[in-house]
Motif scaffolding. Structure first.
Motif, PDB file in Angstrom:
ATOM      1  N   GLY A  18       0.810  -1.210   0.000  1.00 14.49           N
ATOM      2  CA  GLY A  18       0.000   0.000   0.000  1.00 14.49           C
ATOM      3  C   GLY A  18       0.843   1.259   0.000  1.00 14.49           C
ATOM      4  N   GLY A  19       1.869   1.304   0.863  1.00 13.47           N
ATOM      5  CA  GLY A  19       2.733   2.474   0.919  1.00 13.47           C
ATOM      6  C   GLY A  19       3.491   2.691  -0.372  1.00 13.47           C
ATOM      7  N   LEU A  20       3.961   1.597  -0.979  1.00 17.29           N
ATOM      8  CA  LEU A  20       4.699   1.723  -2.234  1.00 17.29           C
ATOM      9  C   LEU A  20       3.797   2.178  -3.371  1.00 17.29           C
ATOM     10  CD1 LEU A  20       6.948  -1.462  -2.027  1.00 17.29           C
ATOM     11  CD2 LEU A  20       7.676   0.911  -1.748  1.00 17.29           C
ATOM     12  N   ALA A  21       2.560   1.673  -3.416  1.00 17.81           N
ATOM     13  CA  ALA A  21       1.636   2.109  -4.465  1.00 17.81           C
ATOM     14  C   ALA A  21       1.347   3.599  -4.337  1.00 17.81           C
ATOM     15  CB  ALA A  21       0.341   1.302  -4.390  1.00 17.81           C
ATOM     16  N   CYS A  22       1.170   4.047  -3.119  1.00 19.09           N
ATOM     17  CA  CYS A  22       0.913   5.479  -2.901  1.00 19.09           C
ATOM     18  C   CYS A  22       2.114   6.308  -3.350  1.00 19.09           C
ATOM     19  CB  CYS A  22       0.607   5.726  -1.433  1.00 19.09           C
ATOM     20  SG  CYS A  22       0.071   7.401  -1.054  1.00 19.09           S
ATOM     21  N   ALA A  23       3.310   5.884  -2.968  1.00 27.35           N
ATOM     22  CA  ALA A  23       4.517   6.624  -3.347  1.00 27.35           C
ATOM     23  C   ALA A  23       4.697   6.655  -4.859  1.00 27.35           C
ATOM     24  CB  ALA A  23       5.735   6.001  -2.681  1.00 27.35           C
ATOM     25  N   ARG A  24       4.403   5.543  -5.523  1.00 29.85           N
ATOM     26  CA  ARG A  24       4.532   5.483  -6.976  1.00 29.85           C
ATOM     27  C   ARG A  24       3.605   6.496  -7.656  1.00 29.85           C
ATOM     28  NH1 ARG A  24       7.033   4.774 -11.857  1.00 29.85           N
ATOM     29  NH2 ARG A  24       5.590   3.920 -13.398  1.00 29.85           N
ATOM     30  N   ILE A  25       2.354   6.559  -7.214  1.00 31.89           N
ATOM     31  CA  ILE A  25       1.416   7.511  -7.803  1.00 31.89           C
ATOM     32  C   ILE A  25       1.872   8.940  -7.543  1.00 31.89           C
ATOM     33  CG2 ILE A  25      -0.946   8.369  -7.736  1.00 31.89           C
ATOM     34  CD1 ILE A  25      -0.688   5.648  -9.098  1.00 31.89           C
ATOM     35  N   LEU A  26       2.339   9.214  -6.330  1.00 30.28           N
ATOM     36  CA  LEU A  26       2.809  10.567  -6.020  1.00 30.28           C
ATOM     37  C   LEU A  26       4.010  10.940  -6.879  1.00 30.28           C
ATOM     38  CD1 LEU A  26       2.463  10.543  -2.124  1.00 30.28           C
ATOM     39  CD2 LEU A  26       1.058  11.801  -3.767  1.00 30.28           C
ATOM     40  N   GLN A  27       4.897   9.991  -7.101  1.00 31.28           N
ATOM     41  CA  GLN A  27       6.063  10.278  -7.936  1.00 31.28           C
ATOM     42  C   GLN A  27       5.646  10.564  -9.371  1.00 31.28           C
ATOM     43  OE1 GLN A  27       9.945   8.152  -7.397  1.00 31.28           O
ATOM     44  NE2 GLN A  27       9.511   7.365  -9.435  1.00 31.28           N
ATOM     45  N   LEU A  28       4.660   9.824  -9.873  1.00 34.24           N
ATOM     46  CA  LEU A  28       4.172  10.081 -11.224  1.00 34.24           C
ATOM     47  C   LEU A  28       3.580  11.488 -11.347  1.00 34.24           C
ATOM     48  CD1 LEU A  28       2.449   6.670 -12.087  1.00 34.24           C
ATOM     49  CD2 LEU A  28       4.565   7.581 -13.067  1.00 34.24           C
ATOM     50  N   GLN A  29       3.086  12.013 -10.231  1.00 31.92           N
ATOM     51  CA  GLN A  29       2.485  13.350 -10.231  1.00 31.92           C
ATOM     52  C   GLN A  29       3.463  14.425  -9.758  1.00 31.92           C
ATOM     53  OE1 GLN A  29      -2.085  12.902  -9.219  1.00 31.92           O
ATOM     54  NE2 GLN A  29      -0.891  11.758  -7.724  1.00 31.92           N
ATOM     55  N   ASN A  30       4.744  14.021  -9.639  1.00 32.61           N
ATOM     56  CA  ASN A  30       5.791  14.968  -9.227  1.00 32.61           C
ATOM     57  C   ASN A  30       5.533  15.568  -7.846  1.00 32.61           C
ATOM     58  OD1 ASN A  30       7.317  14.774 -11.711  1.00 32.61           O
ATOM     59  ND2 ASN A  30       5.693  15.986 -12.673  1.00 32.61           N
ATOM     60  N   THR A  31       4.952  14.765  -6.974  1.00 31.94           N
ATOM     61  CA  THR A  31       4.707  15.185  -5.604  1.00 31.94           C
ATOM     62  C   THR A  31       5.751  14.554  -4.696  1.00 31.94           C
ATOM     63  OG1 THR A  31       2.321  15.340  -6.003  1.00 31.94           O
ATOM     64  CG2 THR A  31       3.046  15.208  -3.705  1.00 31.94           C
ATOM     65  N   PRO A  32       6.596  15.324  -4.043  1.00 32.98           N
ATOM     66  CA  PRO A  32       7.635  14.748  -3.183  1.00 32.98           C
ATOM     67  C   PRO A  32       7.037  13.939  -2.035  1.00 32.98           C
ATOM     68  CG  PRO A  32       8.079  17.065  -3.640  1.00 32.98           C
ATOM     69  CD  PRO A  32       6.674  16.794  -4.114  1.00 32.98           C
ATOM     70  N   VAL A  33       7.701  12.833  -1.702  1.00 32.85           N
ATOM     71  CA  VAL A  33       7.243  11.962  -0.620  1.00 32.85           C
ATOM     72  C   VAL A  33       8.446  11.225  -0.046  1.00 32.85           C
ATOM     73  CG1 VAL A  33       6.782  10.027  -2.187  1.00 32.85           C
ATOM     74  CG2 VAL A  33       5.574  10.154   0.009  1.00 32.85           C
TER      75      VAL A  33
END
Length: 417
Positions: A18-33
């Motif tokens: 779950g955490g990795l999926a969230c991070a992947r989507i944020l990275q695709l949207q150029n949102t730092p995490v």
């Protein structure tokens, strides 16, 4: 004069699916995490067995994460079969053999380690802070900012605008969100790992050739499951009080890694059962773990604009619907999308967006959790549940229906660890 609200600092606790999926989507949207993970590296422990991806959850999350091409390279579209057997060896149901080239399924399988790697590989270097086990999260009531405190005192506490608890059933984030604790389901699983099965134990490999099997009776079960690379995971399942493993001495043997003695003790619990199933308890194994199953009953909380929960931290459930890993992936992907779309929103709109996501996540998890408990009560049951389950499953197949929860639950047994 209007001003643009500042971007929010986002942190995820837990580098599970779950955490990795969230991070992947944020990275695709150029949102730092940033992700804080307790384990020292991705290979520090076994990640569990084979999972089948459900089209409306796990596969959907993979598509949102733009990882379907990579997924198809390692996914298995075979081993979809099921065998249901009584403790006396009577086969009550078995899927017909289908040549591999003719097998078609919307529930392709993948080993959990491989699936996790799909999400790890494309993340930017430094996103995951390994060896950063979290002890607790505190929140400033005036600003809603959260401070993450670490188990290792060498790490300074980290302050973030929004924290996502993706750290499993015993989440260290959850107490700041909700006082609710998961409850013991009444069932404990002993998870056994065997490798080189076809090579060293051909009869055991043959028994589970269809993919998975359930040998059931008297509130117990032996559930072997094929994985990739000639591995079979065996889930030895008991409906017993939480203290049972300790009372019979099994916990002490497992804790001391005295696996041969532990297997002997397990074998004694299945006196008179078919040799086809008990044979899995007679051969050397690489590992053996106790898995008491915990669950929430319709867990919900008052939405908090500074932090939230996903996956098992939010809705731990028994594995008898095969939904744990699938829902964790969907939770992460959808939350990442919501964050990316609202990262610069004012506080009111931000809070509304997070609360809306939580309601949607909770409702679907409640349904899956209810299904999982119902399936467990049917399968790990007194008397001869194999006969009842086999007859029921045969009728469903004759009607051309495909019950996702039942046929998928064995593939998801290790999805939440």
């Amino acid at each position: 004069m209007s001003t643009t609200p500042p971007q929010r600092s986002i942190a995820i606790v837990g580098a599970g699916l779950g955490g990795l999926a969230c991070a992947r989507i944020l990275q695709l949207q150029n949102t730092p995490v940033v992700i804080y993970e307790r384990e020292p590296n991705p290979a520090s422990r076994q990640q569990g067995g084979s999972l089948d991806m459900h089209s409306n959850s796990g596969t959907k999350a993979l598509e949102m994460a733009r990882l379907m091409d990579e997924f198809k390279k390692v996914a298995r579209y075979d081993d979809q079969g099921m065998k249901i057997v009584g403790k006396d060896g009577v086969v009550y149901y078995e899927d017909p053999e289908v040549p591999p080239e003719q097998q078609v399924s919307d529930r392709p399988e993948i080993d959990r380690t491989q699936l996790r790697k799909l999400f790890l590989d494309p993340l930017d270097s430094g996103v995951i802070r390994w060896s950063h086990g979290v002890s607790k999260v505190t929140q400033d009531s005036a600003t809603n900012k959260c401070t993450i405190h670490f188990l290792d005192p060498a790490f300074e506490p980290a302050v973030h605008d929004f924290v996502i608890g993706a750290d499993g059933t015993w989440s260290r984030v959850r107490p700041t969100v909700s006082p609710t604790l998961p409850t013991y389901s009444g069932v404990t699983i002993v998870d056994i790992f065997l490798s080189d099965v076809a090579k060293n134990h051909p009869s055991l490999a043959e028994f589970v050739q269809c993919g998975s099997a359930m040998v059931l009776g008297d509130n117990k079960g032996i559930l072997p499951q094929r994985n990739s690379n000639d591995v079979v995971r065996i889930y030895v399942t008991f409906r017993q009080p939480l203290s049972w493993a300790e009372d019979i001495g099994l916990k002490a043997l497992v804790d001391q890694e005295r696996y041969n003695e532990a297997r002997d003790l397990l074998q004694a619990q299945f006196d008179g059962w078919t040799k086809d199933a008990v044979g899995y308890l007679e051969v050397p194994c690489e590992s053996l773990h106790l898995r008491p199953l915990y669950t929430f009953k319709h867990h919900e909380w008052t939405s908090n604009p500074g932090l939230t929960l996903i996956g098992d931290a939010a809705h731990s459930m028994t594995p008898f619907a095969g939904e744990g890993a699938n829902l964790a992936l969907l939770d992460g992907a959808e939350l990442g999308t919501v964050i990316g779309e609202n990262i610069g929103a004012n506080e009111k709109n931000w809070a509304r967006a997070i609360a809306g996501f939580e309601v949607k996540m909770q409702r679907r998890a409640w349904s899956a959790s209810d299904e999982a408990m119902g399936n467990m009560d049917m399968i790990i049951a007194p008397g001869d549940p194999a006969a009842r389950v086999g007859r029921w499953f045969s009728r469903m197949m004759m009607l051309g229906r495909f019950w996702n929860g039942f046929s998928g639950f064995v593939k998801g047994l290790t999805g939440w660890w």
